[in-house]
Design a protein around this motif. Structure first.
Motif, PDB file in Angstrom:
ATOM      1  N   HIS A   1       0.863  -1.186   0.000  1.00 46.14           N
ATOM      2  CA  HIS A   1       0.000   0.000   0.000  1.00 46.14           C
ATOM      3  C   HIS A   1       0.901   1.238   0.000  1.00 46.14           C
ATOM      4  CE1 HIS A   1      -2.824   3.012   1.505  1.00 46.14           C
ATOM      5  NE2 HIS A   1      -3.745   2.222   0.962  1.00 46.14           N
ATOM      6  N   PRO A   2       0.559   2.262  -0.806  1.00 45.66           N
ATOM      7  CA  PRO A   2       1.454   3.439  -0.897  1.00 45.66           C
ATOM      8  C   PRO A   2       1.742   4.113   0.439  1.00 45.66           C
ATOM      9  CG  PRO A   2      -0.251   3.523  -2.588  1.00 45.66           C
ATOM     10  CD  PRO A   2      -0.571   2.342  -1.728  1.00 45.66           C
ATOM     11  N   SER A   3       0.913   3.870   1.444  1.00 47.46           N
ATOM     12  CA  SER A   3       1.205   4.492   2.758  1.00 47.46           C
ATOM     13  C   SER A   3       2.028   3.544   3.625  1.00 47.46           C
ATOM     14  CB  SER A   3      -0.098   4.807   3.487  1.00 47.46           C
ATOM     15  OG  SER A   3      -0.669   3.594   3.956  1.00 47.46           O
ATOM     16  N   ASP A   4       2.477   2.433   3.037  1.00 49.46           N
ATOM     17  CA  ASP A   4       3.108   1.388   3.849  1.00 49.46           C
ATOM     18  C   ASP A   4       4.364   0.883   3.139  1.00 49.46           C
ATOM     19  OD1 ASP A   4       3.333  -0.503   5.884  1.00 49.46           O
ATOM     20  OD2 ASP A   4       2.129  -1.983   4.790  1.00 49.46           O
ATOM     21  N   VAL A   5       5.376   1.745   3.118  1.00 49.31           N
ATOM     22  CA  VAL A   5       6.535   1.459   2.278  1.00 49.31           C
ATOM     23  C   VAL A   5       7.859   1.462   3.039  1.00 49.31           C
ATOM     24  CG1 VAL A   5       5.507   2.316   0.141  1.00 49.31           C
ATOM     25  CG2 VAL A   5       6.599   3.912   1.704  1.00 49.31           C
ATOM     26  N   ALA A   6       7.800   1.652   4.362  1.00 43.18           N
ATOM     27  CA  ALA A   6       9.039   1.739   5.139  1.00 43.18           C
ATOM     28  C   ALA A   6       8.718   1.467   6.600  1.00 43.18           C
ATOM     29  CB  ALA A   6       9.655   3.131   5.006  1.00 43.18           C
ATOM     30  N   ARG A   7       9.776   1.312   7.390  1.00 44.53           N
ATOM     31  CA  ARG A   7       9.541   1.141   8.817  1.00 44.53           C
ATOM     32  C   ARG A   7       8.956   2.422   9.396  1.00 44.53           C
ATOM     33  NH1 ARG A   7      13.800   1.446  11.139  1.00 44.53           N
ATOM     34  NH2 ARG A   7      15.341   1.430   9.483  1.00 44.53           N
ATOM     35  N   THR A   8       7.998   2.278  10.310  1.00 42.37           N
ATOM     36  CA  THR A   8       7.374   3.463  10.903  1.00 42.37           C
ATOM     37  C   THR A   8       7.873   3.594  12.334  1.00 42.37           C
ATOM     38  OG1 THR A   8       5.507   1.945  10.991  1.00 42.37           O
ATOM     39  CG2 THR A   8       5.223   3.893   9.646  1.00 42.37           C
ATOM     40  N   GLU A   9       8.968   4.336  12.461  1.00 46.88           N
ATOM     41  CA  GLU A   9       9.603   4.400  13.778  1.00 46.88           C
ATOM     42  C   GLU A   9       8.719   5.094  14.804  1.00 46.88           C
ATOM     43  OE1 GLU A   9      13.607   5.895  13.403  1.00 46.88           O
ATOM     44  OE2 GLU A   9      14.158   4.225  12.096  1.00 46.88           O
ATOM     45  N   HIS A  10       7.943   6.098  14.333  1.00 41.85           N
ATOM     46  CA  HIS A  10       7.125   6.820  15.324  1.00 41.85           C
ATOM     47  C   HIS A  10       5.965   5.960  15.833  1.00 41.85           C
ATOM     48  CE1 HIS A  10       5.208   7.528  11.481  1.00 41.85           C
ATOM     49  NE2 HIS A  10       4.127   7.940  12.082  1.00 41.85           N
ATOM     50  N   LYS A  11       5.690   4.838  15.183  1.00 38.47           N
ATOM     51  CA  LYS A  11       4.636   3.934  15.663  1.00 38.47           C
ATOM     52  C   LYS A  11       5.236   2.641  16.246  1.00 38.47           C
ATOM     53  CE  LYS A  11       0.930   5.040  15.258  1.00 38.47           C
ATOM     54  NZ  LYS A  11      -0.290   5.442  14.682  1.00 38.47           N
ATOM     55  N   THR A  12       6.534   2.677  16.500  1.00 37.92           N
ATOM     56  CA  THR A  12       7.232   1.505  17.035  1.00 37.92           C
ATOM     57  C   THR A  12       7.507   1.735  18.525  1.00 37.92           C
ATOM     58  OG1 THR A  12       8.206   1.104  14.884  1.00 37.92           O
ATOM     59  CG2 THR A  12       9.321   0.081  16.745  1.00 37.92           C
ATOM     60  N   TYR A  13       7.120   0.799  19.357  1.00 36.10           N
ATOM     61  CA  TYR A  13       7.207   0.989  20.807  1.00 36.10           C
ATOM     62  C   TYR A  13       7.976  -0.145  21.481  1.00 36.10           C
ATOM     63  CZ  TYR A  13       3.427   4.276  19.980  1.00 36.10           C
ATOM     64  OH  TYR A  13       2.687   5.329  19.511  1.00 36.10           O
ATOM     65  N   VAL A  14       8.675   0.224  22.542  1.00 39.17           N
ATOM     66  CA  VAL A  14       9.275  -0.783  23.414  1.00 39.17           C
ATOM     67  C   VAL A  14       8.577  -0.640  24.766  1.00 39.17           C
ATOM     68  CG1 VAL A  14      11.380  -1.467  24.621  1.00 39.17           C
ATOM     69  CG2 VAL A  14      11.463  -0.918  22.197  1.00 39.17           C
ATOM     70  N   CYS A  15       7.805  -1.665  25.133  1.00 38.11           N
ATOM     71  CA  CYS A  15       6.919  -1.546  26.301  1.00 38.11           C
ATOM     72  C   CYS A  15       7.514  -2.322  27.471  1.00 38.11           C
ATOM     73  CB  CYS A  15       5.533  -2.071  25.941  1.00 38.11           C
ATOM     74  SG  CYS A  15       4.910  -1.353  24.405  1.00 38.11           S
ATOM     75  N   THR A  16       8.539  -1.738  28.066  1.00 38.52           N
ATOM     76  CA  THR A  16       9.161  -2.343  29.245  1.00 38.52           C
ATOM     77  C   THR A  16       8.380  -1.896  30.481  1.00 38.52           C
ATOM     78  OG1 THR A  16      10.659  -0.483  28.978  1.00 38.52           O
ATOM     79  CG2 THR A  16      11.535  -2.636  28.457  1.00 38.52           C
ATOM     80  N   ASN A  17       8.652  -2.541  31.614  1.00 34.20           N
ATOM     81  CA  ASN A  17       7.899  -2.175  32.819  1.00 34.20           C
ATOM     82  C   ASN A  17       8.124  -0.725  33.232  1.00 34.20           C
ATOM     83  OD1 ASN A  17       6.622  -4.605  33.004  1.00 34.20           O
ATOM     84  ND2 ASN A  17       8.222  -5.524  34.276  1.00 34.20           N
TER      85      ASN A  17
END
Ligand code: OXD
Ligand code: MN
Length: 582
Positions: free
Chosen positions: A62-78
């Motif tokens: 999909h044209p809006s889905d062509v690379a890693r999306t760092e701003h939507k990537t989370y590390v959910c540690t305690n």
């Protein structure tokens, strides 16, 4: 982890996502062929029918889905501190609640595939196991190439003896606002939704083999790194190096380098092009293993000059993502020397504006197809490293190559790595960002703690690899690259090998040991460019050292105090050198 727990998790996921059926992948070639055929039948992938191509396919995301999306990537540690300022953090309970809302019923009417996989050779004690649940056949087909999937991995998982990373993925409706790539390191769990793009969706790659593996590595006393691994063979001896470069800075090209005629007494063996897991061996050497079994390479710029090896691999059993097509139906990308685009990466007639292939268009091919693939890549122990190389994309400042004074200084070099951004991530292209060890987007915990972890190896061995920093990307006054790059990078690797063998001297400068002019082949490089490539410009470096205060300051008390000491030492040395000169 007990297999029963994995089964329970799968049952829970089925309840949550509601697929019409669940299919376990066995990892056979037949299953792979069927996956491609099923996608082709549904129009999700296009078989390349042009003459000269065998079993190749084009996938358009999909044209809006062509690379890693760092701003939507989370590390959910305690705690947020454990994730560090280098990661987006969410409280794990809140993160689950947020993402599970999107997962609810998202696989209705779809098949859920269960992909057991192994990162690294199946028989290696250092490999990592995982299970990915996905509703994307594109993911199944790519995971088949990129990792070792199916029955053998499942058998190992069923022994209940190993940690297993669990990954849940759905493309859902590809809504960028409901796209989340979430990592739960304490639970070795990944939840990724709303994207079908490689780095977001092939969970074995960045999510497992880097973000969660870096966490596992911190606790297990090893390292999971964004590095290529290559063997440099010369005069009957092979030195292995691991090299970290930010995304799209030519790791694949370097891992597959073919030396120009003049330097054919050197040969490069490809062990890996993106990820390296590093461990201290009993001999005190650092050993590197490539957890992947394929390449998910950036395709624009690939041609018979820049990367003849990759270029030759692209006419059979390749999956192309977001390339253009010629009127003959051949894949085309910027930098390809033959043909002209007729259909752009979106599938529209090519209008001549922008690029015909997406700048982050990719190829997926099996490592086994690579003519320079090193047999040592399948060695359960990996390969022993002579050198570690850190490289950034900087048009100024960093010389062509510098050697660290010692391990601590080498880690400092890695920690200060910066690069002008490229198309592998969504966002602005061409701005300078610090990308320590090329791990900024991939370190699954606090970067300050990660540097401490790197430094801790100093006390564990007397036999560590040497560390170097390189920069292929300096631009001269005319705005042109000062260094020819690509195959000619062998000239720098040659110096690195000679340093490892103590065959050449180096010049001490405040920022590291630099080559003597005569020890590097500068043939074809103008004298002005050569001087620039080896220059250490005091004013620029003093600015850099000030800039590093901000960079290291971000990690507060987690930043190793040794870095400040090094900064001060360099500042002092620059001043004293000046006084001496005066
Ligand atoms: C990759 C990346 O896909 O680093 O390898 O973005
Ligand atoms: Mn990468």
């Amino acid at each position: 982890m007990k297999f029963a727990e994995i089964e329970n998790w799968i049952t829970d996921v089925v309840k949550l996502t509601n697929p019409k059926e669940v299919v376990w992948c066995n990892g056979s070639q037949e299953e792979h062929n069927n996956a491609l055929a099923a996608m082709a039948k549904r129009g999700e992938i296009l078989p390349i029918t042009a003459p000269g191509y065998k079993n190749c396919h084009l996938y358009r995301s999909h044209p809006s889905d062509v690379a890693r999306t760092e701003h939507k990537t989370y590390v959910c540690t305690n705690t947020p501190e454990a994730a560090g300022p280098n990661n987006n953090w969410l409280d794990p309970d809140k993160a689950h609640a947020k993402v599970d809302r999107v997962f609810r019923n998202c696989m209705q009417g779809r098949t859920m595939y269960v992909i057991p996989y192994c990162m690294g050779p199946i028989d290696s004690p250092h490999s990592g196991l995982g299970i990915e649940l996905t509703d994307s056949l594109y993911v199944v087909a790519n995971m088949f190439i990129m990792t070792r999937i199916g029955d053998k991995a499942l058998e190992k998982i069923k022994t209940n003896k190993f940690d297993v990373v669990r990954g849940l993925h759905s493309t859902a409706d590809l809504d960028p606002d409901k796209r989340y790539i979430m990592h739960f390191p304490e639970k070795l769990l990944i939840k990724s939704i709303g994207s079908g793009y490689g780095g977001n969706a092939l969970l074995g790659k960045k999510c497992h083999a880097l973000r969660l593996a870096s966490w596992q590595a911190k606790h297990g006393g090893w390292l999971a790194e964004h590095m290529l691994i290559a063997g440099i063979e010369h005069a009957g001896k092979t030195h292995y190096v691991a090299a970290a470069f930010p995304s799209a800075c030519g790791k694949t090209n370097l891992a597959m380098l073919i030396p120009p005629e003049k330097h054919r007494d050197y040969k490069i063996w490809t062990v890996g092009d993106d990820i390296a897991w590093l461990r201290l061996g009993e001999d005190g050497r650092m050993w590197a293993m490539n957890p992947e079994s394929g390449y998910f390479g950036v395709v624009p710029g690939t041609n018979e000059n820049t990367n003849p090896i990759a270029n030759d691999m692209l006419n059979h059993d390749a999956i192309f993502t977001n390339v253009a097509l010629t009127s003959e139906g051949e894949p085309w990308w910027e930098g390809k020397t033959k043909g002209k685009p007729q259909i752009d990466w979106r599938g529209d007639p090519w209008g001549g504006v922008g690029t015909a292939a997406h700048p982050n268009a990719r190829f997926t091919v099996s490592a086994k197809h690579c003519p320079t693939y090193s047999p040592a890549a399948e060695d359960p122990q990996g390969v022993p490293l002579s050198a570690i190389i850190f490289g950034g994309r900087r048009s100024t400042l960093n010389p062509l190559v510098a050697e660290a004074f010692d391990w601590t200084h080498g880690i400092f070099m890695g920690a200060t790595l910066a690069s002008e951004t490229t198309a592998a991530i969504t966002g602005q292209v061409g701005t300078l960002r610090r990308d320590p060890m090329a791990m900024l987007p991939f370190c699954g915990y606090n970067m300050g703690d990660y540097w401490q972890h790197w430094l801790s190896f100093q006390d564990k061995s007397q036999n560590l690899p040497r560390i170097f920093q390189v920069n292929w990307f300096q631009k001269n006054a005319q705005g042109k690259f000062a260094w020819p790059g690509f195959g000619d990078n062998i000239r720098v690797l040659k110096w690195i090998v000679e340093r490892c063998e103590n065959k050449v001297d180096a010049q001490h400068t405040p920022i590291g040991n630099l080559p003597n002019i005569d020890d590097i082949d500068f043939d074809g490089v103008s004298d002005a460019d050569r001087d620039q490539l080896l220059a250490v410009v005091k004013k620029d470096w003093l600015e850099e050292l000030d800039d590093l205060d901000d960079h290291f300051g971000k990690y507060g008390s987690h930043t190793p105090p040794q870095f400040k000491v090094l900064q001060e030492r360099m500042r002092k040395e620059f001043t004293t050198t000046d006084e001496q000169a005066g």
